[in-house]
Design a protein around this motif. Structure first.
Motif, PDB file in Angstrom:
ATOM      1  N   ASN A 138       8.921 -11.853 -12.449  1.00  8.87           N
ATOM      2  CA  ASN A 138      10.549 -11.495 -13.151  1.00  8.87           C
ATOM      3  C   ASN A 138      10.695 -10.091 -13.410  1.00  8.87           C
ATOM      4  O   ASN A 138       9.752  -9.334 -13.577  1.00  8.87           O
ATOM      5  N   VAL A 139      11.912  -9.626 -13.311  1.00  4.95           N
ATOM      6  CA  VAL A 139      12.407  -8.332 -13.845  1.00  4.95           C
ATOM      7  C   VAL A 139      12.891  -8.418 -15.428  1.00  4.95           C
ATOM      8  O   VAL A 139      13.913  -7.877 -15.688  1.00  4.95           O
ATOM      9  N   ASP A 140      12.280  -9.166 -16.274  1.00  7.27           N
ATOM     10  CA  ASP A 140      12.843  -9.471 -17.495  1.00  7.27           C
ATOM     11  C   ASP A 140      12.911  -8.245 -18.442  1.00  7.27           C
ATOM     12  O   ASP A 140      14.012  -8.116 -19.127  1.00  7.27           O
ATOM     13  N   LEU A 141      12.301  -7.450 -18.152  1.00 10.88           N
ATOM     14  CA  LEU A 141      12.431  -6.094 -18.942  1.00 10.88           C
ATOM     15  C   LEU A 141      13.911  -5.506 -18.753  1.00 10.88           C
ATOM     16  O   LEU A 141      14.469  -5.023 -19.366  1.00 10.88           O
TER      17      LEU A 141
ATOM     18  N   MET B 127      19.777  -5.333 -20.794  1.00 10.78           N
ATOM     19  CA  MET B 127      21.213  -5.196 -20.609  1.00 10.78           C
ATOM     20  C   MET B 127      22.188  -5.724 -21.618  1.00 10.78           C
ATOM     21  O   MET B 127      21.724  -6.736 -22.163  1.00 10.78           O
ATOM     22  N   PRO B 128      23.282  -5.376 -21.779  1.00  9.75           N
ATOM     23  CA  PRO B 128      24.233  -5.889 -22.827  1.00  9.75           C
ATOM     24  C   PRO B 128      25.054  -6.969 -22.482  1.00  9.75           C
ATOM     25  O   PRO B 128      25.152  -7.200 -21.219  1.00  9.75           O
ATOM     26  N   GLY B 129      25.396  -7.923 -23.452  1.00 11.39           N
ATOM     27  CA  GLY B 129      26.418  -8.661 -23.251  1.00 11.39           C
ATOM     28  C   GLY B 129      25.943  -9.856 -22.257  1.00 11.39           C
ATOM     29  O   GLY B 129      24.711 -10.344 -22.109  1.00 11.39           O
ATOM     30  N   ARG B 130      26.767 -10.167 -21.277  1.00  9.17           N
ATOM     31  CA  ARG B 130      26.584 -11.538 -20.375  1.00  9.17           C
ATOM     32  C   ARG B 130      25.777 -10.990 -19.038  1.00  9.17           C
ATOM     33  O   ARG B 130      25.593 -11.499 -18.309  1.00  9.17           O
ATOM     34  N   GLN B 131      25.545  -9.506 -18.994  1.00  8.13           N
ATOM     35  CA  GLN B 131      24.895  -9.239 -17.491  1.00  8.13           C
ATOM     36  C   GLN B 131      23.439  -9.721 -17.359  1.00  8.13           C
ATOM     37  O   GLN B 131      23.121  -9.972 -16.384  1.00  8.13           O
ATOM     38  N   PRO B 132      22.760  -9.828 -18.608  1.00  5.21           N
ATOM     39  CA  PRO B 132      21.517 -10.546 -18.210  1.00  5.21           C
ATOM     40  C   PRO B 132      21.583 -12.000 -17.465  1.00  5.21           C
ATOM     41  O   PRO B 132      21.102 -12.492 -16.313  1.00  5.21           O
TER      42      PRO B 132
ATOM     43  N   ASP C  75      20.546 -21.417 -19.993  1.00  7.70           N
ATOM     44  CA  ASP C  75      20.971 -20.216 -19.657  1.00  7.70           C
ATOM     45  C   ASP C  75      20.518 -19.187 -18.599  1.00  7.70           C
ATOM     46  O   ASP C  75      20.539 -18.052 -18.432  1.00  7.70           O
ATOM     47  N   GLY C  76      19.365 -20.041 -17.980  1.00  9.47           N
ATOM     48  CA  GLY C  76      18.844 -19.531 -16.621  1.00  9.47           C
ATOM     49  C   GLY C  76      17.600 -18.711 -16.937  1.00  9.47           C
ATOM     50  O   GLY C  76      16.898 -18.316 -16.055  1.00  9.47           O
ATOM     51  N   ARG C  77      17.067 -18.913 -18.282  1.00  9.13           N
ATOM     52  CA  ARG C  77      15.688 -18.198 -18.483  1.00  9.13           C
ATOM     53  C   ARG C  77      14.752 -19.206 -18.032  1.00  9.13           C
ATOM     54  O   ARG C  77      15.159 -20.495 -17.845  1.00  9.13           O
TER      55      ARG C  77
ATOM     56  N   ARG D 187      20.486 -13.258 -13.839  1.00  7.20           N
ATOM     57  CA  ARG D 187      19.674 -14.554 -13.487  1.00  7.20           C
ATOM     58  C   ARG D 187      20.376 -15.604 -12.612  1.00  7.20           C
ATOM     59  O   ARG D 187      19.802 -15.860 -11.821  1.00  7.20           O
ATOM     60  N   LEU D 188      21.664 -15.488 -12.858  1.00  3.85           N
ATOM     61  CA  LEU D 188      22.558 -16.601 -11.652  1.00  3.85           C
ATOM     62  C   LEU D 188      22.423 -15.808 -10.353  1.00  3.85           C
ATOM     63  O   LEU D 188      22.558 -16.434  -9.426  1.00  3.85           O
TER      64      LEU D 188
END
Length: 166
Positions: A71-74, A79-84, A156-158, A88-89
């Motif tokens: 994953n590229v979780d870092l 990223m701010p807000g809903r971007q993560p 949340d896709g995590r 993920r989606l």
């Protein structure tokens, strides 16, 4: 739908365990034969390879679900807000899309194996080549399940830890 995926998870885990036990038995037989007998059976190496192929094919979807794939979780989580969530989606959609696109070529690859046999075991290779179908079908299913859970706000896709891993 959750029960269906729990059942699929259990089936994949059971088949991985079976493949691992066969692999272990094959390796132990090979080591025993090389140590204590005049010659070792050549089919054990081929069987070991086939088991490894199926372990990888069955485990890829589970690895996606549990977060054990790379994953590229870092980057995502910084990223701010809903971007993560959007990333993920998008990643789940791309994974499902690539897997779905690769199912027809995997079918072609599998059907070619009907005319081939494994050199030492004599098995039809379509049974071995079917691992690619298993890989792409399960990967697509787990990715689509993640998309569904994200869009229905169930998750949340995590990555989801597998039962017993928490």
């Amino acid at each position: 739908m959750t029960r269906l995926f729990k059942g699929l998870e259990g089936l994949c885990r059971l088949l991985i365990l079976a493949a691992f036990l066969v692999l272990s038995g094959s390796v132990l037989l090979q080591v025993f034969a090389r140590t204590f007998l005049a010659s070792a059976p050549v089919w054990t190496e081929e069987l070991t390879r086939f088991c490894l192929i199926y372990i990888g094919a069955l485990g890829a979807g589970l690895a996606l679900r549990s977060g054990d794939l790379v994953n590229v979780d870092l980057l995502c989580e910084s990223m701010p807000g809903r971007q993560p969530w959007i990333m993920r989606l998008l990643c789940a959609l791309l994974t499902a899309g690539f897997a779905l696109v690769l199912i027809p070529p995997a079918w072609d690859y599998t059907s070619i194996g009907m005319r081939q046999t494994a050199p030492s075991l004599g098995w039809r290779m379509d049974f071995i080549h079917a691992a690619m179908l298993v890989l792409f079908v399960t990967l697509a299913l787990w990715a689509l399940m993640r998309v569904y859970e994200m869009l229905s706000r169930r998750h949340d896709g995590r990555p989801i830890p597998m039962s017993g891993d928490e």
